[in-house]
Design an enzyme around this catalytic site. Structure first.
Site, PDB file in Angstrom:
ATOM      1  N   LYS A  82       0.845  -1.186   0.000  1.00 18.22           N
ATOM      2  CA  LYS A  82       0.000   0.000   0.000  1.00 18.22           C
ATOM      3  C   LYS A  82       0.884   1.241   0.000  1.00 18.22           C
ATOM      4  O   LYS A  82       2.041   1.176   0.441  1.00 18.22           O
ATOM      5  CB  LYS A  82      -0.936  -0.016   1.216  1.00 18.22           C
ATOM      6  CG  LYS A  82      -0.237  -0.105   2.586  1.00 18.22           C
ATOM      7  CD  LYS A  82       0.300   1.232   3.037  1.00 18.22           C
ATOM      8  CE  LYS A  82       1.168   1.155   4.244  1.00 18.22           C
ATOM      9  NZ  LYS A  82       1.938   2.425   4.435  1.00 18.22           N
ATOM     10  N   TYR A 170      -3.621   3.982   7.140  1.00 22.98           N
ATOM     11  CA  TYR A 170      -4.109   3.094   8.192  1.00 22.98           C
ATOM     12  C   TYR A 170      -5.336   3.686   8.880  1.00 22.98           C
ATOM     13  O   TYR A 170      -6.281   2.974   9.207  1.00 22.98           O
ATOM     14  CB  TYR A 170      -3.009   2.830   9.223  1.00 22.98           C
ATOM     15  CG  TYR A 170      -1.882   1.999   8.695  1.00 22.98           C
ATOM     16  CD1 TYR A 170      -2.040   0.630   8.469  1.00 22.98           C
ATOM     17  CD2 TYR A 170      -0.644   2.566   8.411  1.00 22.98           C
ATOM     18  CE1 TYR A 170      -1.001  -0.135   7.982  1.00 22.98           C
ATOM     19  CE2 TYR A 170       0.399   1.808   7.920  1.00 22.98           C
ATOM     20  CZ  TYR A 170       0.210   0.452   7.700  1.00 22.98           C
ATOM     21  OH  TYR A 170       1.245  -0.305   7.205  1.00 22.98           O
TER      22      TYR A 170
END
Length: 327
Positions: A82, A170
């Site tokens: 990511k 996150y």
């Protein structure tokens, strides 16, 4: 890489590096045959290497799309770190390439395989704190002296806007998987200090406020220039869920506050890496669905684009359910 030893059905079959010395050192350490050690220039030769079934892309973000598409052209499956890519358009190209090749694409969102976050998702689905009213999340640290030439994460062309794509994703993810909703609107701000060589190209801070169809609100913040933080707080009508730290490699802590107050210790956070690998290999070998597929990476890229658009234009951005901006 050390966590491959904990994976049930995967091992390191080959390596790719632009540094011959590192390639030799790591290759020897992991027992990778010399003829399975590739450079970036001869990467495409993996197409003829039947020992390789999948490629794990951990390059700077700017190279994710190119190497994923090349890996698919070589008929290999792809696990990509990511954020998925620098833009939603690149994400769409990666998804299309995987479909053309009939190969799997998974984004390495490790928290989906970490016991504390998995338990938090379950608790929120079961309304352990009642109806969610507010989520607060922050991922921050203070970067040391550096420049875009010294650290790729400070280089806009390689990393994007800054901490949002790195740490802040996150918080973005947790807001989604804890509410189980997509936001209907986002308002955001960014800060880029003048005269700081660390932030000549990227933002130091990014913050955003999301409103969900249920009425819940999320306040998300991320920074490369503030004291360390990594938490997620969920406040509901009957209590609160506190995760601090929330998405670390290890050391997670979680508790419920309210009438049903308790500490929670659902498992060992370090198993998240092996869990991620096992999930990916099961999808390849058994055809099981991928939980964190390319569509999730695309969704998150669209949300980050909405955050930056809101901050740039000084307005609240309205969203479609798939994360695309309205108008």
């Amino acid at each position: 890489m050390p966590r491959f030893d904990q994976a049930d059905r995967a091992h390191i079959a080959a390596l790719v590096s632009g540094n011959p010395q590192k390639l030799a050192q790591v290759g020897d350490a992991y027992g990778v045959p010399v003829d399975a050690r590739y450079s970036y220039e001869d990467f495409d030769k993996i197409a003829a290497d039947d020992r390789i079934h999948a490629v794990y892309i951990i390059l700077p973000t700017a190279f994710h799309a190119d190497f994923a598409i090349r890996a698919f052209a070589a008929r290999k499956h792809v696990l990509c770190e990511k954020p998925m890519a620098l833009s939603s358009a690149q994400c769409e190209a990666m998804i299309a390439a995987g479909r053309r090749a009939n190969r799997k694409l998974m984004i390495a969102y490790r928290s989906h395989f970490e016991p504390y976050n998995v338990e938090a998702m379950r608790l929120m689905r079961e309304k352990a704190v009642g109806d969610i009213r507010l989520i607060r999340s922050e991922q921050s640290y203070r970067a040391g002296p550096t420049t875009p030439a010294q650290n790729w994460r400070m280089n806009r062309a390689l990393a994007g806007g800054g901490p949002l794509e790195d740490f802040g994703i996150y918080g973005l993810q947790s807001a989604l998987y804890l509410t189980g909703e997509m936001p209907e609107s986002i308002s955001a701000t960014t800060f880029q200090p003048r005269g700081d060589p660390r932030f000549t190209e990227i933002f130091a801070h990014v913050s955003s406020q999301w409103r969900f169809p249920s009425g819940a609100v999320a306040h998300l913040a991320t920074s490369y220039d503030s004291a360390g933080a990594n938490f997620a707080h969920v406040r509901g009508t009957n209590g609160a869920l506190i995760m601090d730290p929330a998405t670390s490699y290890a050391g997670q802590k979680m508790r419920i506050e309210g009438q049903d107050a308790r500490e929670l210790t659902p498992g060992d956070p370090t198993t998240q890496f092996a869990g991620q690998l096992n999930h990916f290999t099961s999808a390849i070998r058994d055809g099981t669905p991928i939980l964190t597929g390319g569509e999730m990476g695309l969704r998150d890229a669209r949300l980050m684009e909405a955050i930056y658009a809101s901050a740039r234009d000084g307005r609240t951005v309205k969203l479609f359910p798939d994360g695309r901006m309205r108008g």
